[in-house]
Design an enzyme around this catalytic site. Sequence first.
Site, PDB file in Angstrom:
ATOM      1  N   HIS A 279      -9.264 -15.449  29.025  1.00  0.00           N
ATOM      2  CA  HIS A 279     -10.906 -15.356  29.030  1.00  0.00           C
ATOM      3  C   HIS A 279     -11.138 -14.028  29.882  1.00  0.00           C
ATOM      4  CE1 HIS A 279     -11.027 -19.312  27.320  1.00  0.00           C
ATOM      5  NE2 HIS A 279     -11.982 -18.812  26.744  1.00  0.00           N
TER       6      HIS A 279
ATOM      7  N   GLU B 227     -11.580 -24.976  15.589  1.00  0.00           N
ATOM      8  CA  GLU B 227     -10.614 -24.185  16.536  1.00  0.00           C
ATOM      9  C   GLU B 227      -9.264 -25.023  16.778  1.00  0.00           C
ATOM     10  OE1 GLU B 227     -12.190 -22.706  20.325  1.00  0.00           O
ATOM     11  OE2 GLU B 227     -13.229 -24.558  20.685  1.00  0.00           O
TER      12      GLU B 227
ATOM     13  N   ASP C  35      -8.433 -20.193  19.923  1.00  0.00           N
ATOM     14  CA  ASP C  35      -7.739 -21.285  20.025  1.00  0.00           C
ATOM     15  C   ASP C  35      -7.102 -21.888  18.852  1.00  0.00           C
ATOM     16  OD1 ASP C  35      -8.067 -22.113  22.799  1.00  0.00           O
ATOM     17  OD2 ASP C  35     -10.037 -22.387  22.600  1.00  0.00           O
TER      18      ASP C  35
ATOM     19  N   CYS D 240     -15.987 -16.596  15.381  1.00  0.00           N
ATOM     20  CA  CYS D 240     -16.457 -15.971  16.715  1.00  0.00           C
ATOM     21  C   CYS D 240     -15.418 -15.931  17.681  1.00  0.00           C
ATOM     22  CB  CYS D 240     -17.361 -16.770  17.389  1.00  0.00           C
ATOM     23  SG  CYS D 240     -16.722 -18.649  17.704  1.00  0.00           S
TER      24      CYS D 240
HETATM   25  C1  PEP Z   1     -11.985 -19.342  20.317  1.00  0.00           C
HETATM   26  O1  PEP Z   1     -11.280 -20.209  20.710  1.00  0.00           O
HETATM   27  O2  PEP Z   1     -11.392 -18.423  19.399  1.00  0.00           O
HETATM   28  C2  PEP Z   1     -13.063 -18.998  21.018  1.00  0.00           C
HETATM   29  C3  PEP Z   1     -14.117 -18.163  20.516  1.00  0.00           C
HETATM   30  O3  PEP Z   1     -13.512 -19.715  21.971  1.00  0.00           O
HETATM   31  P1  PEP Z   1     -12.891 -19.312  23.600  1.00  0.00           P
HETATM   32  O4  PEP Z   1     -12.270 -17.967  23.330  1.00  0.00           O
HETATM   33  O5  PEP Z   1     -13.967 -19.361  24.437  1.00  0.00           O
HETATM   34  O6  PEP Z   1     -11.923 -20.644  23.688  1.00  0.00           O
HETATM   35 MG    MG Z   2     -12.115 -21.710  22.015  1.00  0.00          MG
END
Ligand code: PEP
Ligand code: MG
Length: 544
Positions: free
Chosen positions: A188, A431, A455, A502
């Site tokens: 992140h 995911e 994920d 996303c």
């Molecule tokens: C993902 O897992 O692709 C996602 C958009 O959520 P995060 O990156 O916040 O886990």
């Molecule tokens: Mg995720």
Amino acid sequence: MKSYQGKGVYGAIAIGKISLFKKPETAVKRVRVDDTDGEKSRFEQAKAESLSQLQEIYDKALKEVGEANAAIFEIHQMMLDDEDYNDSINNIIETQSVNAEYAVAVTADNFAEMFSSMDDAYMKARAADVRDISNRIIGNLTGEISNGNFSDEKVIICASDLAPSETVSLDKDRVLAFVTAHGSSNSHTAILARNMNIPAIIGAGDDFLNDIKDGCKAIVDGFTGEIFVEPDDVICKKYLEKQQADEEKKRLLQELKGKENITLDGRKINIYANIGSVGDIGKVLANDAGGIGLFRSEFLYLENSDFPTEEQQFTAYKKVLESMAGKKVIIRTLDIGADKRCDYFNLKKEENPALGYRAIRICLTRPDIFRTQLRALYRASVYGSLGIMFPMITSVSEVEKILGICNAVKAELKAEGIEYSEKTELGIMIETPAAAVISDKLAPMVDFFSVGTNDLTQYTLACDRQNPDIEQFVDVHHEAVLRLIEISAENAHKHGAWIGICGELGADTELTERFLRMGIDELSVSPSFVLKIRDAVRNIDLSK
Ligand code: PEP
Ligand code: MG
């Protein structure tokens, strides 16, 4: 001049001075002192500095995030002045003849323990606050105050690694670039760097960290992952030119503002933006995104030292919806856990946190937290076009429970005479491989799917996204992941739901055509990638 190689996670060039990110001192030494009065006045001085810093933070927060969110810094000032807290520190200095740092650390431990053992959830959460204010005093005593407390000049932040909570607390107006010695490109922290539009490199190695000093000049090439420390004139000239060329390319993309996301043969797609806080909306609008496809609401929790109240959340969601003036805004319910840790959630240490107690699993087992967020979301829904999205879904029964709770929250609001929008869309993240495989069962239950490729990739390939040592085994274009997306798209459309992506893969222009051919309806990317994807879409011909 020395050069180092890491992995670029946001392509841009930065030239400037290095500032080493200092973590708050955790292990404070016990030192015997003779002059206890002197030590007490050192404490008084550090406390005064802390009070004035907190006042500055409060003023800044008041302007940027409003009174409700800023209030915590007022509470911190009150805690600093608390008589029992001050008496304890002065008594320890006096009776044990020890340094002020040690007295503050012991007091912090004692008070935090006392708060943690209380039954009341609000008082329990004060443990994190007392640690926070105590770390600030210790930082002022040792001169090592952290969290981007650097000069006015923009700097290149260098650290061993940065936790998401540390990254969000940095003053973004003062960061030219990030370089971390460790970390992985799907963490992140890397995602935040992309959202912040700043060149970033991870995995630069321990040698890099050991060699650099505060104030060294450096060049960061976020495209190639190279870092040059004390660069010579030839390199400086080359990189100034590269920087200008990159800026020119980005300037040309600006000409696509206001244009449609349409392929050469006429297929249209939505291109939305991902955000982590209300403060990112400026970038969403500046890059002409058609909506917000992912608001990672957990950052509201990470920025706070206690559970954000319904009112605080309502204010934030309302602001995002109003600023987007009727364009779609998809807010994901909190995805805390794994690498996104919040002290006040009191989460246990886990062997495998990515497979552990996180996201919807917390929400379904701690309904008080979930309902507060849902109430705030539904209350805000009347201010725009809201979609609520749930992370980490693996089963039909989870979705049934979620829908039940949503209906109960709506009924509660109705009974209280509070308005909400019946048009609010409900969606789930795809995911986990499980969700993709049973997407035929899940699609009829919701309005939309949004594929979290970060994920989905980690779980499909069994590769921890936080572990830099296995990046060589992560094929980001792995056929298994792409097939799971394709299956989900087919099932979504069969049952009248729409589907977006996303995760970070949505911004990969090598895959844009394939995604369009699968029938993906929306791509949600970091604001700075919106125009690049628009450019890619406008050059694709699906009729061929
Ligand atoms: C993902 O897992 O692709 C996602 C958009 O959520 P995060 O990156 O916040 O886990
Ligand atoms: Mg995720």
